[in-house]
Design a protein around this motif. Structure first.
Motif, PDB file in Angstrom:
ATOM      1  N   VAL A 298      98.967 -11.097 -42.246  1.00  0.00           N
ATOM      2  CA  VAL A 298      98.968 -11.084 -40.786  1.00  0.00           C
ATOM      3  C   VAL A 298      97.711 -11.749 -40.225  1.00  0.00           C
ATOM      4  CG1 VAL A 298      98.812  -9.557 -38.776  1.00  0.00           C
ATOM      5  CG2 VAL A 298     100.514  -9.111 -40.552  1.00  0.00           C
ATOM      6  N   ASP A 299      96.558 -11.511 -40.857  1.00  0.00           N
ATOM      7  CA  ASP A 299      95.316 -12.093 -40.347  1.00  0.00           C
ATOM      8  C   ASP A 299      95.315 -13.621 -40.399  1.00  0.00           C
ATOM      9  OD1 ASP A 299      93.040  -9.468 -41.503  1.00  0.00           O
ATOM     10  OD2 ASP A 299      94.259  -9.662 -39.699  1.00  0.00           O
ATOM     11  N   SER A 300      96.184 -14.200 -41.240  1.00  0.00           N
ATOM     12  CA  SER A 300      96.236 -15.661 -41.347  1.00  0.00           C
ATOM     13  C   SER A 300      97.104 -16.287 -40.253  1.00  0.00           C
ATOM     14  CB  SER A 300      96.769 -16.085 -42.720  1.00  0.00           C
ATOM     15  OG  SER A 300      98.174 -15.841 -42.822  1.00  0.00           O
ATOM     16  N   ILE A 301      97.852 -15.450 -39.535  1.00  0.00           N
ATOM     17  CA  ILE A 301      98.718 -15.968 -38.473  1.00  0.00           C
ATOM     18  C   ILE A 301      97.856 -16.426 -37.302  1.00  0.00           C
ATOM     19  CG2 ILE A 301     100.510 -15.401 -36.795  1.00  0.00           C
ATOM     20  CD1 ILE A 301     101.596 -13.365 -38.816  1.00  0.00           C
ATOM     21  N   GLU A 302      98.104 -17.641 -36.839  1.00  0.00           N
ATOM     22  CA  GLU A 302      97.330 -18.204 -35.731  1.00  0.00           C
ATOM     23  C   GLU A 302      98.027 -17.956 -34.398  1.00  0.00           C
ATOM     24  OE1 GLU A 302      96.908 -22.571 -35.213  1.00  0.00           O
ATOM     25  OE2 GLU A 302      94.829 -22.173 -35.792  1.00  0.00           O
ATOM     26  N   HIS A 303      99.290 -18.294 -34.328  1.00  0.00           N
ATOM     27  CA  HIS A 303     100.059 -18.001 -33.120  1.00  0.00           C
ATOM     28  C   HIS A 303     101.531 -17.913 -33.461  1.00  0.00           C
ATOM     29  CE1 HIS A 303     101.501 -22.212 -32.472  1.00  0.00           C
ATOM     30  NE2 HIS A 303     100.369 -22.513 -33.086  1.00  0.00           N
TER      31      HIS A 303
ATOM     32  N   ILE B 115     106.355 -18.647 -36.742  1.00  0.00           N
ATOM     33  CA  ILE B 115     105.043 -18.124 -37.097  1.00  0.00           C
ATOM     34  C   ILE B 115     104.190 -19.245 -37.662  1.00  0.00           C
ATOM     35  CG2 ILE B 115     103.806 -16.516 -38.625  1.00  0.00           C
ATOM     36  CD1 ILE B 115     106.190 -14.665 -38.448  1.00  0.00           C
ATOM     37  N   SER B 116     103.076 -19.528 -37.012  1.00  0.00           N
ATOM     38  CA  SER B 116     102.189 -20.616 -37.441  1.00  0.00           C
ATOM     39  C   SER B 116     100.909 -20.038 -38.032  1.00  0.00           C
ATOM     40  CB  SER B 116     101.845 -21.524 -36.258  1.00  0.00           C
ATOM     41  OG  SER B 116     103.010 -22.125 -35.741  1.00  0.00           O
ATOM     42  N   THR B 117     100.551 -20.538 -39.207  1.00  0.00           N
ATOM     43  CA  THR B 117      99.333 -20.078 -39.878  1.00  0.00           C
ATOM     44  C   THR B 117      98.261 -21.165 -39.923  1.00  0.00           C
ATOM     45  OG1 THR B 117     100.209 -20.721 -42.041  1.00  0.00           O
ATOM     46  CG2 THR B 117     100.622 -18.454 -41.315  1.00  0.00           C
ATOM     47  N   GLY B 118      98.397 -22.175 -39.090  1.00  0.00           N
ATOM     48  CA  GLY B 118      97.425 -23.255 -39.092  1.00  0.00           C
ATOM     49  C   GLY B 118      97.878 -24.421 -39.925  1.00  0.00           C
ATOM     50  N   ASP B 119      98.237 -24.150 -41.198  1.00  0.00           N
ATOM     51  CA  ASP B 119      98.692 -25.231 -42.079  1.00  0.00           C
ATOM     52  C   ASP B 119     100.165 -25.095 -42.447  1.00  0.00           C
ATOM     53  OD1 ASP B 119      97.243 -23.885 -45.185  1.00  0.00           O
ATOM     54  OD2 ASP B 119      98.515 -23.013 -43.640  1.00  0.00           O
ATOM     55  N   ASN B 120     100.851 -24.109 -41.858  1.00  0.00           N
ATOM     56  CA  ASN B 120     102.245 -23.901 -42.215  1.00  0.00           C
ATOM     57  C   ASN B 120     102.971 -23.221 -41.052  1.00  0.00           C
ATOM     58  OD1 ASN B 120     104.535 -23.951 -43.777  1.00  0.00           O
ATOM     59  ND2 ASN B 120     103.993 -22.168 -45.012  1.00  0.00           N
ATOM     60  N   SER B 121     104.266 -23.460 -40.934  1.00  0.00           N
ATOM     61  CA  SER B 121     105.084 -22.795 -39.922  1.00  0.00           C
ATOM     62  C   SER B 121     106.323 -22.232 -40.596  1.00  0.00           C
ATOM     63  CB  SER B 121     105.500 -23.772 -38.816  1.00  0.00           C
ATOM     64  OG  SER B 121     104.379 -24.167 -38.049  1.00  0.00           O
TER      65      SER B 121
ATOM     66  N   SER C  66      92.522 -24.121 -35.863  1.00  0.00           N
ATOM     67  CA  SER C  66      93.150 -25.308 -36.452  1.00  0.00           C
ATOM     68  C   SER C  66      93.085 -26.516 -35.523  1.00  0.00           C
ATOM     69  CB  SER C  66      94.618 -25.013 -36.780  1.00  0.00           C
ATOM     70  OG  SER C  66      95.356 -24.842 -35.580  1.00  0.00           O
ATOM     71  N   GLY C  67      92.670 -26.269 -34.264  1.00  0.00           N
ATOM     72  CA  GLY C  67      92.679 -27.332 -33.271  1.00  0.00           C
ATOM     73  C   GLY C  67      93.891 -27.276 -32.359  1.00  0.00           C
ATOM     74  N   ALA C  68      94.868 -26.424 -32.698  1.00  0.00           N
ATOM     75  CA  ALA C  68      96.054 -26.274 -31.852  1.00  0.00           C
ATOM     76  C   ALA C  68      95.664 -25.656 -30.513  1.00  0.00           C
ATOM     77  CB  ALA C  68      97.088 -25.399 -32.555  1.00  0.00           C
ATOM     78  N   GLU C  69      96.394 -26.032 -29.468  1.00  0.00           N
ATOM     79  CA  GLU C  69      96.142 -25.505 -28.129  1.00  0.00           C
ATOM     80  C   GLU C  69      97.363 -24.730 -27.645  1.00  0.00           C
ATOM     81  OE1 GLU C  69      93.131 -29.085 -26.608  1.00  0.00           O
ATOM     82  OE2 GLU C  69      94.904 -28.529 -25.416  1.00  0.00           O
ATOM     83  N   VAL C  70      97.091 -23.556 -27.101  1.00  0.00           N
ATOM     84  CA  VAL C  70      98.169 -22.705 -26.602  1.00  0.00           C
ATOM     85  C   VAL C  70      97.915 -22.413 -25.131  1.00  0.00           C
ATOM     86  CG1 VAL C  70      99.340 -20.487 -26.804  1.00  0.00           C
ATOM     87  CG2 VAL C  70      98.528 -21.653 -28.861  1.00  0.00           C
TER      88      VAL C  70
END
Length: 265
Positions: free
Chosen positions: A175-180, A190-196, A246-250
């Protein structure tokens, strides 16, 4: 304390074989056996067992239908027993303690029962805590209030790992690896930065599983891990963007701008 157990299988020999294997475990008490899903639902609701060994492939009501049929009560722990490897994914989705392949291996059975003991102990601890809270509310209301506040702040009741079935495989996501997380109909991306990964679950149900101190809704269809926010970028009309590790913007909508306040005080 005995583990009150029901065995469900439409094959009499399979029931007898599992009974023999369970005899070596002194804390397992077989209280009933059932030959089909309808009998199983009736027995579970009547006997309220701790554990059910449940055959998946049965005529009429299969094992998964039995699970659905007892959701109106507090369900027991389930261990699925199957001759078919492809049922393993659905067993995990049904939150089974484990699944066992036929013929049942004794070492795997022993490992499964150890998991059952741990789950039952956790459940009993939770029940004892509730009893204590009730007593405290009567004799020491101030202490009960402090205890309730402590529970609310505790992260122990929230998920640490989430099983995600995606493209025919099961992924165990920390769960802690989930970004958004973003809603797409009845699915969650579910996005983890390097995977969806795609999870079939509603936003409301998923929110209940996540620690609100870390995960907050910032849009009608988006949840963000606040620990992965590194920048807040103001936008027009009171809206803003959260820049993640990761640089992603929400985008944060105006309805949820109070979430941003904790970053700018």
């Amino acid at each position: 304390m005995a583990i009150r157990t029901i065995i469900v299988d439409d094959e009499k020999l399979a029931i007898q074989g599992l009974q023999l294997r369970l005899e070596k475990f002194e804390d397992v008490e077989i209280i009933e056996t059932c030959a089909n899903g309808r009998e199983a639902i009736r027995a579970i609701k009547t006997e309220k067992p701790d554990l059910v060994f449940l055959d998946i492939q049965m005529p009429g009501f299969d094992g998964f239908s039995v699970v659905k049929g007892v959701m109106e009560i507090e369900p027991p722990l389930f261990v699925f027993v199957t001759a078919y490897q492809e049922h393993a994914i659905r067993a995990f989705e049904a939150n089974a303690v484990n699944y066992l392949m036929k013929p049942v291996d004794e070492d795997k059975l022993a490992d499964t029962l150890e998991r059952v003991r741990i789950r039952l102990a956790e459940k009993k601890s939770s029940e004892e805590a509730e009893k204590l809270k009730t007593v405290l509310a009567e004799v020491a209301p101030d202490a009960a209030e402090e205890m309730a506040d402590g529970e609310d702040e505790s992260a122990d009741r929230f998920e640490k790992l989430i099983n995600v079935k995606d493209r025919g495989q099961i992924f165990r996501v920390e769960v802690d690896s989930i970004e958004h997380i973003e809603a797409a109909g009845d699915y969650m991306i579910i996005s983890t930065g390097d995977n969806s990964l795609v999870l079939r679950e509603t936003m409301k149900d998923l929110e209940r599983r996540l620690d609100p101190r870390k995960f907050q809704r910032v849009h009608r269809s988006k949840i963000v891990n606040l620990n992965q926010v590194r920048q807040v970028k103001p936008h027009t009309n009171g809206e803003c963007f959260l820049v993640l590790d990761s640089g992603a913007e929400v985008k944060v909508s105006r309805s949820y701008r109070d979430v941003v306040a904790r970053f700018v005080h």
